[in-house]
Design a protein around this motif. Structure first.
Motif, PDB file in Angstrom:
ATOM      1  N   LEU A 142      25.921   3.796 -18.871  1.00 33.07           N
ATOM      2  CA  LEU A 142      25.810   3.954 -17.419  1.00 33.07           C
ATOM      3  C   LEU A 142      26.812   4.995 -16.920  1.00 33.07           C
ATOM      4  CD1 LEU A 142      25.330   1.341 -14.693  1.00 33.07           C
ATOM      5  CD2 LEU A 142      27.467   2.637 -14.639  1.00 33.07           C
ATOM      6  N   TYR A 143      27.989   5.020 -17.531  1.00 28.27           N
ATOM      7  CA  TYR A 143      29.027   5.964 -17.117  1.00 28.27           C
ATOM      8  C   TYR A 143      28.664   7.390 -17.527  1.00 28.27           C
ATOM      9  CZ  TYR A 143      32.062   2.064 -15.892  1.00 28.27           C
ATOM     10  OH  TYR A 143      32.603   0.952 -15.294  1.00 28.27           O
ATOM     11  N   ARG A 144      28.072   7.547 -18.691  1.00 26.32           N
ATOM     12  CA  ARG A 144      27.652   8.892 -19.113  1.00 26.32           C
ATOM     13  C   ARG A 144      26.601   9.449 -18.161  1.00 26.32           C
ATOM     14  NH1 ARG A 144      23.409  11.120 -21.318  1.00 26.32           N
ATOM     15  NH2 ARG A 144      22.381   9.082 -21.449  1.00 26.32           N
ATOM     16  N   ARG A 145      25.609   8.640 -17.830  1.00 23.37           N
ATOM     17  CA  ARG A 145      24.531   9.106 -16.957  1.00 23.37           C
ATOM     18  C   ARG A 145      25.047   9.424 -15.558  1.00 23.37           C
ATOM     19  NH1 ARG A 145      20.677   5.822 -15.637  1.00 23.37           N
ATOM     20  NH2 ARG A 145      21.660   3.848 -16.238  1.00 23.37           N
ATOM     21  N   LEU A 146      25.940   8.564 -15.052  1.00 23.77           N
ATOM     22  CA  LEU A 146      26.496   8.823 -13.719  1.00 23.77           C
ATOM     23  C   LEU A 146      27.299  10.126 -13.705  1.00 23.77           C
ATOM     24  CD1 LEU A 146      27.752   5.437 -12.236  1.00 23.77           C
ATOM     25  CD2 LEU A 146      26.165   7.057 -11.179  1.00 23.77           C
ATOM     26  N   ASP A 164      34.728   2.946 -25.331  1.00 24.66           N
ATOM     27  CA  ASP A 164      33.370   3.478 -25.269  1.00 24.66           C
ATOM     28  C   ASP A 164      33.066   4.125 -23.925  1.00 24.66           C
ATOM     29  OD1 ASP A 164      32.874   2.638 -27.832  1.00 24.66           O
ATOM     30  OD2 ASP A 164      31.866   0.771 -27.244  1.00 24.66           O
ATOM     31  N   ARG A 165      33.629   3.585 -22.843  1.00 25.74           N
ATOM     32  CA  ARG A 165      33.373   4.171 -21.526  1.00 25.74           C
ATOM     33  C   ARG A 165      34.053   5.536 -21.393  1.00 25.74           C
ATOM     34  NH1 ARG A 165      33.550  -1.383 -20.633  1.00 25.74           N
ATOM     35  NH2 ARG A 165      35.807  -1.432 -20.436  1.00 25.74           N
ATOM     36  N   MET A 166      35.225   5.687 -21.982  1.00 28.95           N
ATOM     37  CA  MET A 166      35.874   6.994 -21.982  1.00 28.95           C
ATOM     38  C   MET A 166      35.030   8.000 -22.744  1.00 28.95           C
ATOM     39  SD  MET A 166      39.502   8.190 -23.698  1.00 28.95           S
ATOM     40  CE  MET A 166      38.801   8.025 -25.355  1.00 28.95           C
ATOM     41  N   ARG A 167      34.567   7.612 -23.924  1.00 31.14           N
ATOM     42  CA  ARG A 167      33.744   8.534 -24.712  1.00 31.14           C
ATOM     43  C   ARG A 167      32.456   8.888 -23.971  1.00 31.14           C
ATOM     44  NH1 ARG A 167      36.440   5.630 -28.812  1.00 31.14           N
ATOM     45  NH2 ARG A 167      35.098   3.800 -28.601  1.00 31.14           N
ATOM     46  N   ALA A 168      31.917   7.944 -23.212  1.00 29.98           N
ATOM     47  CA  ALA A 168      30.681   8.192 -22.473  1.00 29.98           C
ATOM     48  C   ALA A 168      30.881   9.246 -21.385  1.00 29.98           C
ATOM     49  CB  ALA A 168      30.169   6.888 -21.864  1.00 29.98           C
ATOM     50  N   VAL A 169      31.975   9.152 -20.614  1.00 30.25           N
ATOM     51  CA  VAL A 169      32.168  10.126 -19.537  1.00 30.25           C
ATOM     52  C   VAL A 169      32.558  11.491 -20.090  1.00 30.25           C
ATOM     53  CG1 VAL A 169      32.731   8.390 -17.792  1.00 30.25           C
ATOM     54  CG2 VAL A 169      34.587   9.421 -19.125  1.00 30.25           C
TER      55      VAL A 169
END
Length: 332
Positions: A142-146, A164-169
């Protein structure tokens, strides 16, 4: 319209028992990373809209508490268990009585939350992505898409995330990433808190998509790596009363300055002052704006020149072709 939109997927209802001359004193507040960031932004007179999911009875209480602090709340309401904790601090240390992350956010609520962030963020000067109460609350993607959907040259997107959220953004191309050295170590990206080791990790994060990387180092000077190179930012040390929330106050100070058209390097001085003051207080995300402004004058910034072997400063975001070339070079 608010100057800042914050994604705070699951705010936490906090109940803290404090000592009092006549017995015990019970404090009930809204808490969690996004709330502490929003609270500091409001202390710095920045209008804030928080996009969140509020669950059940706890969520209804949180809505009132957040609005009482002057935070505009755009909430996806649902039934279920919300995030909450009860802590006892009467003996000077935090003793956990109960903690609950709350129910994971289902697909329909996530879709509504996503739309709320896109809608409010489009009208803001900056968007801040903060983490949920638990690892299973929302998927990291969700964070990558946002990050991808919010990117705009005139509106920076800032993330204060790890794992994982850091890697996503980073994959989404975040403008500014803030992370602590402890989080980088937990993720296996560094082995210690030395400047060369951290600088190498920061360089890799920029190569992978982050525009600029801020790394806090507990009581040590923080670091910033951007397209201009590496700098160290330091403040006088204070007696620590409550370490939690200091990093969130720092992030909020940086975002506040960015909404006032300051450069990221200049914005760091306000963030450093806000974070330093927060450790002296019981309240998380709190601080007197005049005191923060005064502390800002004592912030010291210095350039750090590292050899190519130590850090190899990048000159900007690296394209996929560039990353492939770097990989080929390292293999050869």
């Amino acid at each position: 319209m608010s100057d800042v939109t914050i994604l705070a997927p699951s705010p936490t209802l906090t109940v803290t028992v404090e000592d009092h001359p006549q017995g015990s004193e019970i404090h009930v507040h809204a808490g969690g990373q996004g709330v502490w960031q929003a609270r500091m932004l409001r202390r710095l007179d920045v209008p804030v809209t928080m996009c969140c999911v509020l669950s059940g009875e706890i969520g209804r209480m949180l809505q009132h508490l957040l609005e009482d602090e002057g935070i505009t709340v755009v909430a996806v309401e649902r039934e279920g268990r919300g995030s909450a904790y009860v802590h006892d601090r009467r003996q000077g240390k935090r003793i956990v009585i109960a903690e609950e992350e709350g129910d994971p956010i289902d697909r329909h609520a996530r879709d509504d939350l996503y739309g709320a962030v896109l809608h409010t963020g489009a009208e803001s000067k900056a968007v801040l992505l903060s983490g949920p109460a638990g690892d299973s609350t929302v998927p990291a993607d969700l964070y990558r898409r946002l990050t991808l959907d919010l990117r705009n040259e005139e509106r920076p997107v800032i993330a204060d995330l790890a794992g994982d959220r850091m890697r996503a953004v980073v994959e989404g191309g975040i403008d500014v990433l803030k992370v602590s050295h402890e989080e980088l170590r937990s993720d296996g990206l560094v082995s210690d808190a030395s400047v060369p080791d951290l600088a190498r990790a920061m360089r890799r994060l920029r190569e992978q998509g982050a525009g600029a990387v801020i790394v806090t180092r507990s009581s040590e000077p923080l670091l910033l790596l951007d397209e201009h190179g590496l700098i160290e930012v330091s403040l006088p040390r204070f007696e620590e009363n409550e370490a939690r929330g200091a990093g969130d106050s720092l992030t909020a100070g940086v975002v506040a300055a960015l909404t006032r058209s300051e450069t990221l390097r200049d914005a760091l001085s306000l963030g450093a002052a806000a974070g330093a003051l927060n450790v002296t207080r019981h309240g998380l995300g709190t601080g007197d704006p005049d005191a923060i402004a005064g502390l800002r004058e004592s912030v010291q910034v210095r350039e750090i020149a590292l050899s190519d072997a130590d850090a190899g400063m990048p000159q900007g975001r690296v394209s996929p072709d560039g990353l492939a070339a770097l990989a080929e070079t390292e293999e050869s």
